[in-house]
Design an enzyme around this catalytic site. Sequence first.
Site, mmCIF file in Angstrom:
data_model
loop_
_atom_site.group_PDB
_atom_site.id
_atom_site.type_symbol
_atom_site.label_atom_id
_atom_site.label_comp_id
_atom_site.label_asym_id
_atom_site.label_seq_id
_atom_site.Cartn_x
_atom_site.Cartn_y
_atom_site.Cartn_z
ATOM 1 N N ILE A 136 0.856 -1.175 0.000
ATOM 2 C CA ILE A 136 0.000 0.000 0.000
ATOM 3 C C ILE A 136 0.895 1.229 0.000
ATOM 4 C CG2 ILE A 136 -2.036 -1.052 1.060
ATOM 5 C CD1 ILE A 136 -1.129 -0.170 3.763
ATOM 6 N N ASP A 137 0.351 2.352 -0.452
ATOM 7 C CA ASP A 137 1.139 3.577 -0.555
ATOM 8 C C ASP A 137 1.706 3.987 0.796
ATOM 9 O OD1 ASP A 137 0.265 3.666 -3.190
ATOM 10 O OD2 ASP A 137 -1.461 4.921 -2.693
ATOM 11 N N LYS A 138 2.760 4.771 0.740
ATOM 12 C CA LYS A 138 3.368 5.298 1.962
ATOM 13 C C LYS A 138 2.334 6.032 2.817
ATOM 14 C CE LYS A 138 6.736 8.736 3.501
ATOM 15 N NZ LYS A 138 7.686 9.795 3.076
#
Length: 290
Positions: A136-138
């Site tokens: 998942i994105d930062k």
Amino acid sequence: MEFLIDKEYEEVRLDKFLRKKLPTLPLTEIFKGIRVGKIKVNGKKSKENYRLQLNDVVKLFFKVEEDKKEDLTNTKISSLELEKIKKSIVYEDERVLIFNKGNNVVMHKGSGHEYGISEILKEYLKNPNFNFVNRIDKATSGLVIGAKSLVVTRELAEEIRERKVEKKYYILVEGRIRKKEFIIKSYLKKLEDRVVELEKYEEGAKESISFFKVLDYGKNCTLLEGTLGSGRTHQLRVQLSSMGHPIVGDIKYGKGKENFMFLFSHYLKIEKYGIEIDLPIPNEYKQRLQ
């Protein structure tokens, strides 16, 4: 010999990846191996310009000397960081580790970060074969899946590719959405540093579908639960922004100025392994709704 593709090599051409990993192998041999099927991706013949995807398996059906890898378990990670990471493990058995990633925490080293949670968990587990099979994105928080062996990594990567792993998100968006349930179906295309939504197909675009239902309302915001029907980069962020309801705190696709994006992966079901996890709505979401 085989390689599992992680985030570092995602979207890299197959031939360039092999040149990096196998510097002693002549380029002519790389091209020949790809052409005759002695180098395969996910068990199938491929082309030299194929762009590798996360969790692809590149297998060589001949012997070759591999470039020496850096020992990822030799990074300078403090005992305090290891203890902090340990508290975020929500499930663990002999095959799988499920981790609750915090907001603005990187999953892998790179882009100015000496290490991410992947490297810390390798150190914690004393297991260089540990890999995350989804990411998942930062700026996104919540559940991510880690595998403790290459065999389990391949199994789970296949389950994800076949859409057999169910994931749901709590999402706080700007504005009030009147429809209690709705579906967004569109085409998403990756550009240099962002993803755009298209109404119709064009080359390089991928069909994307997401399902949403309204859970609650706050002042000028709506709490949604989102379920992915496909797994595209920034899918939920782009689709909701395009409909005029960007995620609260999203700096890239919304008007976020906060250091916190309200996108939380709360639910995970891996039927093959009998694993089902559902985390409660985070306190930050409840406070924002009030």
